[in-house]
Design a protein around this motif. Structure first.
Motif: not given
Length: 355
Positions: A8-12
């Motif tokens: 999720r953080v990577r997509r952010l």
């Protein structure tokens, strides 16, 4: 296996990629919010999945660094966000060190080949770099120095600053001072040396370097160095020398700033009550001889609470004061002496370009 939270953080972070064709002012606030969100999420991951954060935060730094090349950030907001993101990256490296040589190479590239931002201090990465990383960084810097073109006759800034910070990490004060002394281009460099020696408990050496710095021809940044020199004198108990230095500069150029410096030092020595009238007298004399100092005199009198005397001096130097000062004086005088401000106010209105 990558956890759902890391993904999720990577997509952010993917959302930090900015199309260079986008108008420089479009979406600045939203972009800043995204950078802050990424920094907060990475910070939280340090507690739960520390090993994943260095690569995530580094990629975020790279994307924001590139985006700033095409983003109008005159307010410096996104630049500040990037600085905060670098702080998170440093914490992540301390919690879960990346491969030292790769970290060294990235830091070198950022400093030597980057656009000039973000700034960073090697001390924040000391533990993560370790001996192996520091040696690799020193090797890279030495190699680049061999082929670097001088900048205005000096070693390029990036190489200089990395050499200095690497020397700092050795903990060897004499070596650090020697590296700093390789490029004594301004008082700010002497200030670094004095700070290092003072922190190391070598006040006498620090004082000597401060004297040298104040004797150079380039006056840039000498104010901070002079303040530190005065601190050293006072710590040594040399109050007379400290006051003499303040008087000397005040007599050479009796400005409001130098008056405040004299006052601050004299208050520390307990002498201000006996010196105040003499300082005001000298400033008055200077304004009489050189009208350019009239505004300094009036400003000092206002700071001292001498409102009536400030008004009288202003009347004597009507044409020597800027409009801003007259507006301030009129605002202070009008409540108690409304009849006094009529003529000065009319003069302001009649001045060319007023209104």
């Amino acid at each position: 296996m990558v956890s759902a939270e890391v993904e999720r953080v990577r997509r952010l972070i993917d959302g930090l990629r900015r199309n260079r064709r986008t108008h420089p002012q479009h979406g600045r606030r939203e972009y800043s919010q995204r950078v802050r969100e990424v920094a907060a999420e990475c910070e939280a991951l340090i507690e739960t999945e520390p090993a994943s954060v260095p690569s995530l935060a580094r990629r975020a730094v790279d994307l924001v660094t590139t985006a700033l090349m095409y983003l109008h950030d005159s307010s410096g907001i996104v630049g500040d966000d990037l600085h905060a993101l670098m702080t998170v990256y440093a914490r992540a490296c301390a919690a879960a060190s990346p491969e030292p040589k790769r970290l060294a190479a990235w830091l070198a590239k950022l400093r030597l080949d980057g656009p000039g931002w973000p700034d960073f201090e090697l001390r924040d990465y000391a533990a993560a770099l370790g001996q192996k990383g520091r040696a690799e960084l020193a090797r890279i810097v030495d190699e680049r120095a061999k082929v670097a073109e001088p900048e205005f006759g000096r070693t390029p800034f990036g190489i200089r600053i990395l050499r200095e910070q690497l020397a700092e990490l050795t903990g060897d004060v004499d070596h650090y001072v020697a590296v700093l002394a390789e490029d004594l281009y301004a008082a700010s460099q002497y200030l670094k040396i004095v700070d290092v020696l003072r922190y190391a408990g070598r006040a006498s050496d620090a004082e000597q370097w401060a004297q040298r710095g104040l004797g150079i021809g380039n006056p840039i940044d000498q104010g901070k160095l002079r303040d530190l020199y005065v601190d050293l004198l006072l710590e040594r108990g040399a109050a007379d020398e400290a006051l003499a230095l303040r008087w000397q500069l005040f007599d050479q150029r009796p400005t409001a700033s130098h008056y405040r410096d004299l006052r601050r030092t004299a208050e520390r020595t307990g002498d201000w009550s006996s010196l105040r009238d003499e300082a005001l007298k000298r400033l008055h004399h200077a304004a009489t001889k050189q009208p350019a100092f009239a505004d300094h005199l009036v400003g000092v009198l206002l700071d001292e609470g001498e409102l009536d005397q400030a008004w009288l001096e202003a009347i004597d130097h009507t044409d020597d004061l800027p409009e801003s000062r007259w507006h301030q004086l009129i605002e202070l005088r009008q409540p108690t002496h409304p009849e006094d401000v009529i003529e000065p106010w009319q003069r302001l209105i009649q001045r060319p370009g007023s209104g």
